[in-house]
Motif scaffolding. Structure first.
Motif, PDB file in Angstrom:
ATOM      1  N   SER A 185     -36.669 -18.478 -23.838  1.00 29.06           N
ATOM      2  CA  SER A 185     -36.656 -19.502 -24.881  1.00 29.06           C
ATOM      3  C   SER A 185     -37.914 -20.349 -24.777  1.00 29.06           C
ATOM      4  O   SER A 185     -38.523 -20.466 -23.713  1.00 29.06           O
ATOM      5  CB  SER A 185     -35.422 -20.400 -24.743  1.00 29.06           C
ATOM      6  OG  SER A 185     -35.429 -21.076 -23.501  1.00 29.06           O
ATOM      7  N   LYS A 186     -38.305 -20.950 -25.893  1.00 31.87           N
ATOM      8  CA  LYS A 186     -39.467 -21.818 -25.913  1.00 31.87           C
ATOM      9  C   LYS A 186     -39.156 -23.126 -25.186  1.00 31.87           C
ATOM     10  O   LYS A 186     -38.011 -23.582 -25.148  1.00 31.87           O
ATOM     11  CB  LYS A 186     -39.883 -22.120 -27.351  1.00 31.87           C
ATOM     12  CG  LYS A 186     -40.427 -20.911 -28.103  1.00 31.87           C
ATOM     13  CD  LYS A 186     -41.765 -20.465 -27.511  1.00 31.87           C
ATOM     14  CE  LYS A 186     -42.350 -19.290 -28.291  1.00 31.87           C
ATOM     15  NZ  LYS A 186     -43.650 -18.844 -27.725  1.00 31.87           N
ATOM     16  N   LYS A 187     -40.200 -23.712 -24.640  1.00 38.99           N
ATOM     17  CA  LYS A 187     -40.044 -24.951 -23.913  1.00 38.99           C
ATOM     18  C   LYS A 187     -41.224 -25.868 -24.205  1.00 38.99           C
ATOM     19  O   LYS A 187     -42.378 -25.446 -24.081  1.00 38.99           O
ATOM     20  CB  LYS A 187     -39.978 -24.680 -22.408  1.00 38.99           C
ATOM     21  CG  LYS A 187     -40.016 -25.927 -21.541  1.00 38.99           C
ATOM     22  CD  LYS A 187     -40.057 -25.555 -20.076  1.00 38.99           C
ATOM     23  CE  LYS A 187     -40.236 -26.803 -19.236  1.00 38.99           C
ATOM     24  NZ  LYS A 187     -40.227 -26.507 -17.809  1.00 38.99           N
ATOM     25  N   PRO A 188     -40.963 -27.127 -24.601  1.00 40.84           N
ATOM     26  CA  PRO A 188     -42.076 -28.058 -24.790  1.00 40.84           C
ATOM     27  C   PRO A 188     -42.863 -28.231 -23.499  1.00 40.84           C
ATOM     28  O   PRO A 188     -42.274 -28.292 -22.408  1.00 40.84           O
ATOM     29  CB  PRO A 188     -41.367 -29.365 -25.179  1.00 40.84           C
ATOM     30  CG  PRO A 188     -40.029 -28.947 -25.696  1.00 40.84           C
ATOM     31  CD  PRO A 188     -39.663 -27.715 -24.925  1.00 40.84           C
ATOM     32  N   ALA A 189     -44.165 -28.295 -23.594  1.00 42.75           N
ATOM     33  CA  ALA A 189     -45.012 -28.367 -22.405  1.00 42.75           C
ATOM     34  C   ALA A 189     -44.684 -29.577 -21.540  1.00 42.75           C
ATOM     35  O   ALA A 189     -44.842 -29.544 -20.314  1.00 42.75           O
ATOM     36  CB  ALA A 189     -46.487 -28.401 -22.817  1.00 42.75           C
ATOM     37  N   GLU A 190     -44.218 -30.672 -22.170  1.00 46.22           N
ATOM     38  CA  GLU A 190     -43.941 -31.900 -21.415  1.00 46.22           C
ATOM     39  C   GLU A 190     -42.519 -31.934 -20.847  1.00 46.22           C
ATOM     40  O   GLU A 190     -42.125 -32.913 -20.205  1.00 46.22           O
ATOM     41  CB  GLU A 190     -44.142 -33.128 -22.314  1.00 46.22           C
ATOM     42  CG  GLU A 190     -43.128 -33.301 -23.430  1.00 46.22           C
ATOM     43  CD  GLU A 190     -43.435 -32.453 -24.660  1.00 46.22           C
ATOM     44  OE1 GLU A 190     -42.739 -32.622 -25.676  1.00 46.22           O
ATOM     45  OE2 GLU A 190     -44.375 -31.634 -24.597  1.00 46.22           O
ATOM     46  N   ALA A 191     -41.739 -30.887 -21.072  1.00 42.40           N
ATOM     47  CA  ALA A 191     -40.333 -30.895 -20.674  1.00 42.40           C
ATOM     48  C   ALA A 191     -40.162 -30.547 -19.199  1.00 42.40           C
ATOM     49  O   ALA A 191     -39.695 -29.474 -18.837  1.00 42.40           O
ATOM     50  CB  ALA A 191     -39.537 -29.913 -21.547  1.00 42.40           C
TER      51      ALA A 191
END
Length: 343
Positions: A121-127
């Motif tokens: 799944s995609k993940k925000p870089a800041e997560a």
């Protein structure tokens, strides 16, 4: 600890989002009797409108599950949601200054590439949150407002290896680790799956996700390396067995020089001297020794002086592998004794 003093009216309030799953039920049970916080809301989706003690009588909790539609009324939020669902909820809670403890894998990995490869799944870089394994990162947890609770397999395996990787001066270098770990059926969650039914799993054990389990990069990250550029060879075979709860991990290590098992055992005892929930046992550990507790038991069989070493660990996947460790982390974040509400 379970002293019977009255609840402080100014105690921080706590809510659980995703309270109707197995980990959510354990959180409900632990938090409603916790002397340092007040359980305020239980949020669920498909089970909204039902009472917790109807769905899980053992919790003894009469609260009704509510649909979560936003809101930041509580001081602390536990997120016990399926992977991929916490990303959209955490930013608003964090912006409102709430303490957040996420039990999913959404925020565990620093590497976006590894997250997308292993979780799909995609993940925000800041997560990324503080990785909250109390025995390794207690100071970081104490100063954090949002933390990511470790995975169940990862907890069992990291704790079984950490003394040989973190500040292990004088100890042999680990060249390779081969791990086989058996998990109880509750690790798959509450949703109905035919392959996890009694008829399929009674008197049965099977391997799954060999070479691609999502806890692999988490384990490597906590040990100071990565799954994409590892400093040692790591083979992980997760298995599911016909027990409800528990994880039993057997790790075979290849060392770069011979060592006495007794010296390794002493290293582990020293490393975990200040860790109230890790017990380095002289006798063989079993799942039943840790079931329904927040303990991780570790045993190193006496193999004499050898370049091979076996380490065995056992945890309850729903407690030390999920809800219990999450409450332990909350205690540290609040400046409480980390054992509060867990013994």
């Amino acid at each position: 600890m379970t002293a019977s003093k009255p609840m402080d009216s100014a105690a921080p309030t706590v809510s659980v989002i995703g309270a109707s799953g197995y980990s959510g039920a354990e959180l409900t049970r632990l938090l409603q009797r916790h002397q340092g916080v007040k359980l305020q809301h239980l949020y669920a989706f498909s089970q909204a409108g039902k009472r917790a003690d109807d769905l899980y009588p053992a919790t003894g909790c009469p609260m009704t599950y509510l649909p979560y539609e936003g809101g930041t009324q509580s001081d602390i939020y536990f997120l016990a949601l399926p992977h991929g669902e916490a990303h959209s909820l955490v930013p608003a809670l964090a912006a409102a200054g709430k303490k957040v403890i996420d039990l999913s894998g959404d925020f565990r990995l620093k590497s976006t590439q590894e997250h997308e490869a292993f979780y799909g799944s995609k993940k925000p870089a800041e997560a990324v949150m503080t990785y909250a394994m109390p025995e390794l990162f207690k100071e970081e947890i104490a100063s954090a407002t949002t933390v990511s609770n470790p995975g169940c397999y990862a907890t069992s395996i990291i704790l079984a290896l950490a003394p040989l990787f973190r500040g292990a001066g004088g100890m042999p270098k680990v060249n390779s680790v081969a791990c086989t770990a058996i998990s109880g059926l509750s690790g798959a969650g509450r949703s109905s799956k035919t392959e996890l039914s009694f008829a399929e799993m009674s008197e049965n054990v099977r391997a799954y996700k060999v070479g691609k389990h999502q806890h692999t990069p988490e384990i490597m990250q906590a040990l100071g390396t990565s799954s994409t550029d590892p400093s040692f060879a790591f083979t992980f075979t997760p298995m599911i067995g016909s027990l409800v709860r528990g994880i039993y991990s057997t790790l075979t290590l290849s060392l770069d020089s011979p060592a006495e098992a007794q010296a390794i055992r002493a290293r582990y005892a020293e490393f975990y001297q200040g860790a109230p929930f890790v017990r380095v046992r002289n006798e063989m550990t079993e799942v039943r020794h840790v079931a329904h507790t927040n303990f991780c038991d570790i045993h190193i069989p006496d193999s004499g002086r050898s370049s091979s070493l076996v380490v065995i660990s056992a945890i309850d996947n729903l407690l030390k592998g999920a809800a219990g460790q999450a409450v332990q982390n909350m205690n540290i974040m609040l400046g409480l004794d980390e054992r509060t509400g867990l013994l």
